[in-house]
Design a protein around this motif. Structure first.
Motif, PDB file in Angstrom:
ATOM      1  N   LEU A 127      23.426 -12.043 -50.118  1.00  0.00           N
ATOM      2  CA  LEU A 127      24.613 -10.556 -50.282  1.00  0.00           C
ATOM      3  C   LEU A 127      24.239 -10.523 -52.071  1.00  0.00           C
ATOM      4  CD1 LEU A 127      27.535 -11.026 -47.955  1.00  0.00           C
ATOM      5  CD2 LEU A 127      25.451  -9.123 -48.683  1.00  0.00           C
ATOM      6  N   ALA A 128      24.577 -11.941 -53.345  1.00  0.00           N
ATOM      7  CA  ALA A 128      24.130 -11.922 -54.506  1.00  0.00           C
ATOM      8  C   ALA A 128      23.013 -13.029 -54.929  1.00  0.00           C
ATOM      9  CB  ALA A 128      26.059 -11.730 -55.056  1.00  0.00           C
ATOM     10  N   TYR A 129      23.823 -13.448 -56.288  1.00  0.00           N
ATOM     11  CA  TYR A 129      23.280 -14.448 -56.941  1.00  0.00           C
ATOM     12  C   TYR A 129      24.308 -15.730 -56.281  1.00  0.00           C
ATOM     13  CZ  TYR A 129      20.648 -16.517 -60.396  1.00  0.00           C
ATOM     14  OH  TYR A 129      19.845 -17.804 -61.805  1.00  0.00           O
ATOM     15  N   HIS A 130      23.670 -16.631 -55.602  1.00  0.00           N
ATOM     16  CA  HIS A 130      24.723 -17.470 -55.227  1.00  0.00           C
ATOM     17  C   HIS A 130      24.030 -18.928 -55.396  1.00  0.00           C
ATOM     18  CE1 HIS A 130      21.203 -17.511 -51.757  1.00  0.00           C
ATOM     19  NE2 HIS A 130      21.808 -18.469 -51.774  1.00  0.00           N
ATOM     20  N   VAL A 131      24.659 -20.150 -54.874  1.00  0.00           N
ATOM     21  CA  VAL A 131      24.979 -21.543 -54.544  1.00  0.00           C
ATOM     22  C   VAL A 131      25.351 -22.028 -53.929  1.00  0.00           C
ATOM     23  CG1 VAL A 131      26.968 -21.590 -57.116  1.00  0.00           C
ATOM     24  CG2 VAL A 131      24.361 -23.501 -56.372  1.00  0.00           C
ATOM     25  N   HIS A 132      25.018 -22.930 -53.299  1.00  0.00           N
ATOM     26  CA  HIS A 132      25.466 -23.912 -52.117  1.00  0.00           C
ATOM     27  C   HIS A 132      25.960 -25.531 -52.351  1.00  0.00           C
ATOM     28  CE1 HIS A 132      24.032 -20.955 -49.022  1.00  0.00           C
ATOM     29  NE2 HIS A 132      22.876 -20.615 -49.412  1.00  0.00           N
ATOM     30  N   GLU A 133      27.095 -25.375 -52.273  1.00  0.00           N
ATOM     31  CA  GLU A 133      27.564 -27.110 -52.358  1.00  0.00           C
ATOM     32  C   GLU A 133      26.959 -27.963 -51.663  1.00  0.00           C
ATOM     33  OE1 GLU A 133      31.846 -29.380 -52.009  1.00  0.00           O
ATOM     34  OE2 GLU A 133      31.688 -26.980 -51.834  1.00  0.00           O
ATOM     35  N   THR A 134      26.900 -27.820 -50.542  1.00  0.00           N
ATOM     36  CA  THR A 134      25.937 -28.734 -49.733  1.00  0.00           C
ATOM     37  C   THR A 134      24.467 -28.355 -48.957  1.00  0.00           C
ATOM     38  OG1 THR A 134      27.191 -28.726 -47.690  1.00  0.00           O
ATOM     39  CG2 THR A 134      27.838 -30.691 -49.761  1.00  0.00           C
ATOM     40  N   GLN A 135      24.430 -27.407 -48.296  1.00  0.00           N
ATOM     41  CA  GLN A 135      23.327 -26.798 -47.376  1.00  0.00           C
ATOM     42  C   GLN A 135      22.094 -26.796 -48.492  1.00  0.00           C
ATOM     43  OE1 GLN A 135      22.235 -22.485 -47.239  1.00  0.00           O
ATOM     44  NE2 GLN A 135      23.125 -23.553 -44.301  1.00  0.00           N
ATOM     45  N   GLU A 136      20.764 -27.524 -47.929  1.00  0.00           N
ATOM     46  CA  GLU A 136      19.497 -27.432 -48.813  1.00  0.00           C
ATOM     47  C   GLU A 136      19.154 -25.733 -47.923  1.00  0.00           C
ATOM     48  OE1 GLU A 136      18.495 -31.852 -48.679  1.00  0.00           O
ATOM     49  OE2 GLU A 136      18.069 -30.681 -47.114  1.00  0.00           O
ATOM     50  N   GLU A 137      18.388 -25.429 -48.434  1.00  0.00           N
ATOM     51  CA  GLU A 137      17.816 -23.600 -48.161  1.00  0.00           C
ATOM     52  C   GLU A 137      16.296 -23.560 -48.430  1.00  0.00           C
ATOM     53  OE1 GLU A 137      19.613 -19.265 -47.571  1.00  0.00           O
ATOM     54  OE2 GLU A 137      20.409 -19.998 -49.760  1.00  0.00           O
ATOM     55  N   ALA A 138      15.842 -22.734 -47.471  1.00  0.00           N
ATOM     56  CA  ALA A 138      14.051 -23.143 -47.945  1.00  0.00           C
ATOM     57  C   ALA A 138      13.990 -21.428 -46.748  1.00  0.00           C
ATOM     58  CB  ALA A 138      13.384 -23.895 -46.856  1.00  0.00           C
ATOM     59  N   PHE A 139      13.304 -20.887 -47.983  1.00  0.00           N
ATOM     60  CA  PHE A 139      12.048 -19.473 -47.584  1.00  0.00           C
ATOM     61  C   PHE A 139      10.698 -19.610 -47.483  1.00  0.00           C
ATOM     62  CE2 PHE A 139      16.235 -18.452 -50.369  1.00  0.00           C
ATOM     63  CZ  PHE A 139      16.754 -17.348 -49.366  1.00  0.00           C
TER      64      PHE A 139
END
Length: 124
Positions: free
Chosen positions: A48-60
């Motif tokens: 939905l927007a430019y964002h950051v996760h505190e604890t989650q690792e994310e891969a695309f």
């Protein structure tokens, strides 16, 4: 033991998203990892927007097309078959630029499966 077979095309699109989002992990009953498929036309962004996760690792993982990712360190281009990964506290915005020649299809994986997303303001 439990097993699942999920066809993304059998799932409902998630409403109020800038592109076509299907929640695969949720449909499979997975609790510890989020798995989603995003299909974005030119001019659409994945989250939905430019964002950051505190604890989650994310891969695309790019299934088809070319994904563009904005980060505070610069823009990245992720081609078909390649993967972009963001560690926790690494701001990013994934999108398909308006001038793209084709749509982009991405498998997004995040762990742990937590709602720890926060908006990121690049000028802040």
């Amino acid at each position: 033991m439990e097993y699942s077979v999920v066809d993304p095309d059998d799932l409902e699109r998630v409403d109020d998203r800038p592109c076509d989002l299907r929640r695969l992990g949720e449909a499979a009953g997975l609790d510890n990892v989020a798995i989603n498929r995003f299909d974005a036309e030119p001019g659409e962004q994945l989250p939905l927007a430019y964002h950051v996760h505190e604890t989650q690792e994310e891969a695309f993982l790019v299934l088809s097309g070319t994904l563009h990712v904005e980060t505070p360190e610069g823009a990245l281009v992720v081609t078909e078959g390649s993967m972009f990964a963001a560690q926790p506290e690494s701001p990013h915005r994934a999108y398909n630029p308006e001038d793209a020649d084709e749509s982009v299809s991405v498998l997004a994986i995040g762990a742990p499966s937590v709602d720890d997303v926060a908006p990121y303001e690049p000028d802040a």
